[in-house]
Motif scaffolding. Sequence first.
Motif, short mmCIF file in Angstrom:
data_model
loop_
_atom_site.label_atom_id
_atom_site.label_comp_id
_atom_site.label_asym_id
_atom_site.label_seq_id
_atom_site.Cartn_x
_atom_site.Cartn_y
_atom_site.Cartn_z
N GLU A 41 0.83 -1.21 0.00
CA GLU A 41 0.00 0.00 0.00
C GLU A 41 0.87 1.26 0.00
OE1 GLU A 41 -2.34 -0.60 3.47
OE2 GLU A 41 -3.79 -1.94 2.48
N ALA A 44 2.56 2.03 -3.33
CA ALA A 44 1.65 2.69 -4.26
C ALA A 44 1.48 4.17 -3.91
CB ALA A 44 0.30 1.98 -4.26
N GLU A 45 1.57 4.50 -2.64
CA GLU A 45 1.34 5.88 -2.19
C GLU A 45 2.57 6.77 -2.35
OE1 GLU A 45 -0.18 6.03 1.78
OE2 GLU A 45 -1.64 4.44 1.42
N ARG A 126 -4.15 -6.68 -10.26
CA ARG A 126 -4.83 -5.62 -9.53
C ARG A 126 -5.13 -6.02 -8.08
NH1 ARG A 126 -9.19 -3.60 -14.13
NH2 ARG A 126 -7.98 -1.81 -14.89
N GLY A 130 -0.49 -2.97 -4.06
CA GLY A 130 0.56 -2.24 -4.77
C GLY A 130 0.98 -2.89 -6.07
N MET A 132 0.63 -2.48 -9.41
CA MET A 132 1.28 -1.69 -10.43
C MET A 132 2.61 -1.14 -9.96
SD MET A 132 1.21 -0.58 -13.51
CE MET A 132 2.98 -0.47 -13.69
N SER A 133 2.66 -0.72 -8.71
CA SER A 133 3.89 -0.16 -8.17
C SER A 133 4.98 -1.21 -8.05
CB SER A 133 3.62 0.47 -6.80
OG SER A 133 2.70 1.54 -6.92
N GLU A 195 -1.10 1.29 -15.95
CA GLU A 195 -0.50 2.63 -15.91
C GLU A 195 -1.44 3.71 -16.44
OE1 GLU A 195 3.12 2.17 -18.12
OE2 GLU A 195 4.31 1.91 -16.30
#
Length: 222
Positions: A41, A44-45, A126, A130, A132-133, A195
């Motif tokens: 998390e 991603a942030e 998905r 996180g 994608m990160s 993205e």
Amino acid sequence: MVKQSPERAVITAAPDLETKSTPSRRKGKTTFEAILVTAGELLAEVGFERLTTNLVCERAGLTPPALYRYFPNKYALLAELARRLMDAQDEVFLAWLDRGDAAARTLEEAVTKGIELRTELLRVTRSQPGGMSILRAIRAVPVLQQVRIESREKVVAHQMKILAELFPRVSAAQLEAAVRLSEEVGYGVIEMLLEDPSLDVDRVIAESAWMSALYYQHLVPR
């Protein structure tokens, strides 16, 4: 003297990417999973550069020793997240191969099965904290790329065994080139969709499935 956390120290050698231990008791497993979810998390942030083990501890309500019991540094933490993501993707793809979905009887059937595969790959990516990160971190951090390479080689080897039976007249060298190319394209499609939220997911997935199906339909000895 201020003691540096492992990820803030100057790295003169490749950092340790392995977990120190895997918990067996329920409480340890809960802590282990909380660390990973929180790290995903936060990744991603705040992104890779700003992510630290101290930040993970603060968010998860843990002390640094509780985290370092399992992970020696943030690279090991990210490597575990990357392995989990790659394993989740590999499980989907290998199951698709083992069901015989690569052996479509018609072009339309090949496209339909390709759409099903890409849709499920996108879903599991998905669903990872996180997701994608993590893909971005694998691409950006050289020491994490080995995780991706190991995943790719496993999938390519399995795919080669199956497709060699479907394309007996195609040389091993040509078939391997085709498998590696299509695997990288499929991986890139998932990244592109994650993205850019503005893309029409169904259309991109369908078009990529058509590209792959048409390519393999015309894979003949050259």
